[in-house]
Design an enzyme around this catalytic site. Structure first.
Site, PDB file in Angstrom:
ATOM      1  N   GLU A   1       0.826  -1.210   0.000  1.00  0.00           N
ATOM      2  CA  GLU A   1       0.000   0.000   0.000  1.00  0.00           C
ATOM      3  C   GLU A   1       0.859   1.259   0.000  1.00  0.00           C
ATOM      4  OE1 GLU A   1      -3.222   0.981  -0.203  1.00  0.00           O
ATOM      5  OE2 GLU A   1      -3.541  -1.053  -0.901  1.00  0.00           O
TER       6      GLU A   1
ATOM      7  N   ASP B   1      -8.558  -5.590   7.937  1.00  0.00           N
ATOM      8  CA  ASP B   1      -7.862  -4.906   6.839  1.00  0.00           C
ATOM      9  C   ASP B   1      -6.608  -5.670   6.409  1.00  0.00           C
ATOM     10  OD1 ASP B   1      -7.255  -2.782   5.009  1.00  0.00           O
ATOM     11  OD2 ASP B   1      -5.976  -1.823   6.516  1.00  0.00           O
TER      12      ASP B   1
ATOM     13  N   HIS C   1      -3.813  -0.933   5.098  1.00  0.00           N
ATOM     14  CA  HIS C   1      -4.061   0.484   4.853  1.00  0.00           C
ATOM     15  C   HIS C   1      -3.733   1.335   6.079  1.00  0.00           C
ATOM     16  CE1 HIS C   1      -6.745  -1.266   1.715  1.00  0.00           C
ATOM     17  NE2 HIS C   1      -6.389  -0.192   1.032  1.00  0.00           N
TER      18      HIS C   1
END
Length: 478
Positions: free
Chosen positions: A192, A265, A270
């Site tokens: 990410e 997640d 994230h």
């Protein structure tokens, strides 16, 4: 199954789904349902049903990209109707124009800054679909193309508005073709973060901004006028991007002391990406000038170099120090700046040969007590993976040939099956776990039939089993 990476994290959509606003709840819930189906691997079976497969386009060259923009017309069949090809004039549809221009700006960064011809360095055509779904609150890279929703019009506006978001999602494609960072835990957070880094560099390159001039925000143009926030993420100040009664509070940490240990997640991909994001921001500002030139080059050298898919933060930090030393010299100001940036977020890289300590990715020989490796099974070996859970019984099952998995996972399975590690872990279970899920693996070449309770598995092994079960890759969501 190729990686599917979305820009809005699931926890943001879950907050909207519980916001109490019926319209926002409906759109967020619908988006979560679509995202969940896509993550489970239904994209090839369902969303491409209307238009079969993407057309085969000639690759671009280092002289220019090949772009194609499609319109889903609020449906979910991909790619949709072709509305603009490379070289065609604008259509009058703002989303089409923004997508076309954003694809071009991303191609320009990779080619002009790093000499990379498209995402795969072989001229991969850049494809995008706009107007996906009904007020769909997300944008994603599905392993072959970009897909953009129009947003709910209240909290989220059209997802083609932010060129850094387009750059972010397409950077997942570069990761897919290079490091293949596993989308779980720290390697997933790095996945990410790499997309955030190159996403903001697309915007800075397009605007000609210096590191000091840039806002270092991801998705600043996405939020509606009534939202208490400035963007989805802030690389300069992780944890400060928004504080809104509908979105919640930005949960990103900026230092390892605040690292979030969570199973949500995909292990906080994230969330904890804020830590390497902050390190890159601080490095770029310390070096000054255009961030894509020195700091960005070091990151590019790292993700296209000798890096493993299960790389963690400390390893990545060591590799960036090594990359800085290789390009600028040991003990150079650039190398020292990289060390300082990582130390600023709580990660110290050893002072020996660049890449020692944190940068070493694997020992040359097995650790004491480690399972001894045997013959490596061939890539056409089939494994059956299943997950059971208490009274619910069998919940999920998948049989797959190793070569059908992404290359990093194929290698990981071959290494795993060449040892008796699973048998050892199953035999070492010291007590019953009556309420725990169990993962099972069956294979005929080599012969294997084991079940191991989830609590005794390492995060790395559990992630591999889960990716294999879900049909996902070690690549990204974003």
């Amino acid at each position: 199954m190729t990686a599917r990476c979305s820009v809005v994290p699931p926890y943001v959509l879950e907050a909207l789904a519980a916001s109490g606003d019926p319209r926002l709840q409906a759109h967020a819930t619908a988006t979560l349902d679509v995202d969940s189906a896509l993550r489970r691997g239904r994209v090839s079976a369902e969303t491409r049903a209307g238009d079969a497969v993407l057309p085969q386009l000639e690759p671009g060259t280092d002289a220019g990209p090949v772009r194609a923009v499609y319109d889903a017309e609020t449906g979910t069949s991909l790619p949709g109707e072709l509305v603009r090809s490379e070289g065609d004039p604008p259509t009058g549809d703002t989303a089409v124009t923004e997508a076309y221009d954003g694809l071009g700006a991303t191609w320009q960064l990779w080619q002009e800054a790093y000499g990379r011809t498209s995402l795969d360095d072989h001229g991969l055509p850049l494809l995008a679909t706009v107007h996906y779904g009904s007020d769909y609150d997300n944008a994603f890279w599905d392993g072959t193309q970009m897909v953009f929703g129009d947003g709910d019009g209240v909290v989220f506006l059209g997802f083609t508005r932010s060129v850094d978001v387009i750059g972010h999602e397409l950077a997942h494609g570069v990761t897919q073709y290079t490091s293949g960072l596993n989308y779980q835990g720290q390697s997933g957070a790095l996945n990410e973060s790499v997309s955030d880094v190159f996403g903001v560099l697309v915007k800075q390159h397009l605007l000609g901004q210096s590191a000091q001039e840039a806002d270092w925000l991801v998705g600043a143009e996405l939020l509606g006028p009534g939202v208490d926030g400035v963007a989805l993420r802030s690389m300069a100040a992780p944890g400060t991007a928004y504080d809104d009664p509908r979105l919640g509070t930005d949960p990103q940490p900026a230092h390892m002391s605040d690292y979030v240990d969570t199973a949500e997640d995909s292990g906080g991909v994230h969330i904890n990406s804020g830590i390497p994001n902050k390190a890159f921001h601080d490095l770029a500002v310390a070096l000054g000038g255009h961030a894509w030139e020195v700091a960005g080059q070091i990151w590019y050298d790292t993700v296209t170099g000798d890096i493993r898919a299960d790389c963690d933060f400390a390893t990545f930090a060591g590799l960036t120090v090594a990359a800085a030393a290789a390009r600028h010299g040991e003990a150079s100001p650039q190398e020292e700046a990289v060390r300082a940036a990582w130390e600023g977020v709580g990660i110290t890289v050893g002072e020996g040969t660049p890449g020692d300590d944190a940068g070493d990715q694997a020992p040359e020989s097995p650790a004491p007590g480690a399972p001894a490796p045997g013959p490596t099974p061939p890539a056409d070996t089939e494994v059956e993976v299943f997950r059971t859970g208490g009274l619910a019984g069998l919940t999920r099952r998948r049989t797959v040939a190793l070569h059908e998995l992404p290359e990093p996972d194929t290698r990981a399975w071959q290494e795993l099956l060449a040892t008796d590690r699973l048998q050892q872990e199953a035999a070492a279970v010291g007590r019953d776990y009556p309420d725990a899920y169990c993962y099972g693996v069956r294979c005929t070449r080599p012969t294997l039939d084991v079940q191991v309770p989830e609590p005794v598995l390492t995060e790395e092994l559990r992630a591999l089993l889960e990716r294999t079960l879900g049909g996902g890759t070690g690549g990204a969501a974003g």
